[in-house]
Design an enzyme around this catalytic site. Structure first.
Site, PDB file in Angstrom:
ATOM      1  N   TYR A  52      -0.168  23.911  15.375  1.00  0.00           N
ATOM      2  CA  TYR A  52       0.361  22.827  16.203  1.00  0.00           C
ATOM      3  C   TYR A  52       0.597  23.344  17.616  1.00  0.00           C
ATOM      4  CZ  TYR A  52       1.211  20.186  11.873  1.00  0.00           C
ATOM      5  OH  TYR A  52       1.084  19.515  10.675  1.00  0.00           O
ATOM      6  N   PRO A 221       2.257   8.489   7.637  1.00  0.00           N
ATOM      7  CA  PRO A 221       2.682   7.324   6.856  1.00  0.00           C
ATOM      8  C   PRO A 221       2.448   5.985   7.552  1.00  0.00           C
ATOM      9  CG  PRO A 221       4.572   8.416   7.837  1.00  0.00           C
ATOM     10  CD  PRO A 221       3.398   9.305   8.095  1.00  0.00           C
ATOM     11  N   GLU A 233       1.021  -4.059  14.079  1.00  0.00           N
ATOM     12  CA  GLU A 233       0.440  -5.017  15.028  1.00  0.00           C
ATOM     13  C   GLU A 233      -1.041  -4.763  15.271  1.00  0.00           C
ATOM     14  OE1 GLU A 233       2.374  -7.435  15.470  1.00  0.00           O
ATOM     15  OE2 GLU A 233       4.101  -6.368  14.666  1.00  0.00           O
TER      16      GLU A 233
END
Length: 310
Positions: A52, A221, A233
């Site tokens: 990361y 998730p 949306e």
């Protein structure tokens, strides 16, 4: 925040984890704000990986530099990190040398003497489980790593490791969301060959983990598909958003809260990884641990995500 004891350990863990994948570009103040928000919500579990950030270990280092935790503060939290991906390839490397090098780099970057949980990051096709076992035993004996697990691995891959690794493999980090729930949906459509949903893409990993005390940690998730943003949306998921918004309104919460509650409603005692860097959104996600959806509500979301109830 709902908590439980992680099987095979003495760790009491929250149902929601704060993921540190994007922490590199945050200022010290914003890292501290995110951390303090997590703690206020009952989240004391932070997920990292050596890859990361850029260069390697960058997000681990940013986390440690911004927080500068005292030994007492460090002891209050669970730090999990991962090793095994070589981004310059890209390729995977579960060799003894790579695991040891990665963990030592993580310890230095995180400014800590130990890692609570180390995961193997995705499967290495060329894995030699004897080397993994050697690395794990050495790291445990030195007090550098206290617990071990995997990510994105099948039952067979885990069993192969377990034949040689002495330590329990307590976690499997897997992609899971209402729009990526094949591990749940396949079992509901068993013995229905003309329904695509009946195909097994993971060889029964959900039931395997439940049978073997392996805790599933759900990553992405809220992602609609890799690289395509969230399903919130999203015009590709009108029915799902209609149901999520309806349930959010009825419970007086946000859609992220309901989507989190949907995963945590499963009796497997999963954890949800919240990768957001937004404190307000983290609060909304954490609130999902305190909502217990009814069966009718859970299946309503399941059907709206496109899965069939035979």
């Amino acid at each position: 925040m709902k908590t439980f004891t992680l099987p095979g350990t003495s760790l009491t863990v929250p149902s929601v984890i704060s993921g540190m994948m994007r922490v590199q570009d945050l200022s010290d103040a914003k890292v501290r704000d995110l951390y303090e928000t997590a703690r206020e919500c009952g989240i004391d579990f932070f997920d990292h990986a050596d890859i990361y950030g850029t260069p390697i270990h960058a997000c681990e280092a940013r986390f440690a530099e911004a927080l500068r935790l005292s030994p007492a503060e460090r002891s209050e939290i669970t730090i999990q990190t991962k090793a095994g991906i070589v981004p310059s390839g890209p390729y995977f490397d579960f060799s003894y040398d790579h695991i040891i090098e990665s963990v030592n780099g993580s310890l230095e970057a995180l400014n800590t003497d130990y890692i609570d949980i180390l995961l193997l990051h995705r499967p290495d096709i060329l894995v030699e489980p004897e080397e993994v076992a050697r690395a794990f035993s050495e790291l445990e004996a030195a007090g550098k790593v206290r617990n071990f697990g995997v990510s994105n691995q099948t039952p067979g891959q885990i069993e192969l490791l377990k034949r040689f690794v002495k330590q329990p493999l307590i976690v499997n980090q897997l992609q899971l969301s209402p729009t990526h729930a094949e591990m749940m949906a396949q079992g509901a459509a068993m013995n229905m060959p003309r329904l695509n949903q009946s195909a097994s893409y993971d060889l029964g990993i959900l039931d395997y983990c439940r049978l073997n005390d392996v805790t599933i940690q759900a990553w992405s998730p809220f992602q609609s598909d890799l690289g395509k943003g969230t399903y919130f949306e999203n015009p590709d998921y009108p029915e799902l958003n209609e149901v999520l918004n309806k349930l959010a309104n009825s419970h007086g919460v946000k859609s992220e809260t309901i989507a989190t509650a949907w995963i945590l409603r499963h009796p497997a005692n999963m954890q949800v990884i919240a990768g957001t860097m937004n404190p307000d959104r983290l609060r909304a996600i954490a609130a999902g641990a305190d909502i217990n959806l009814t069966r009718a509500e859970w299946y309503q979301i399941y059907r709206a995500a496109g899965y069939t109830v035979p």
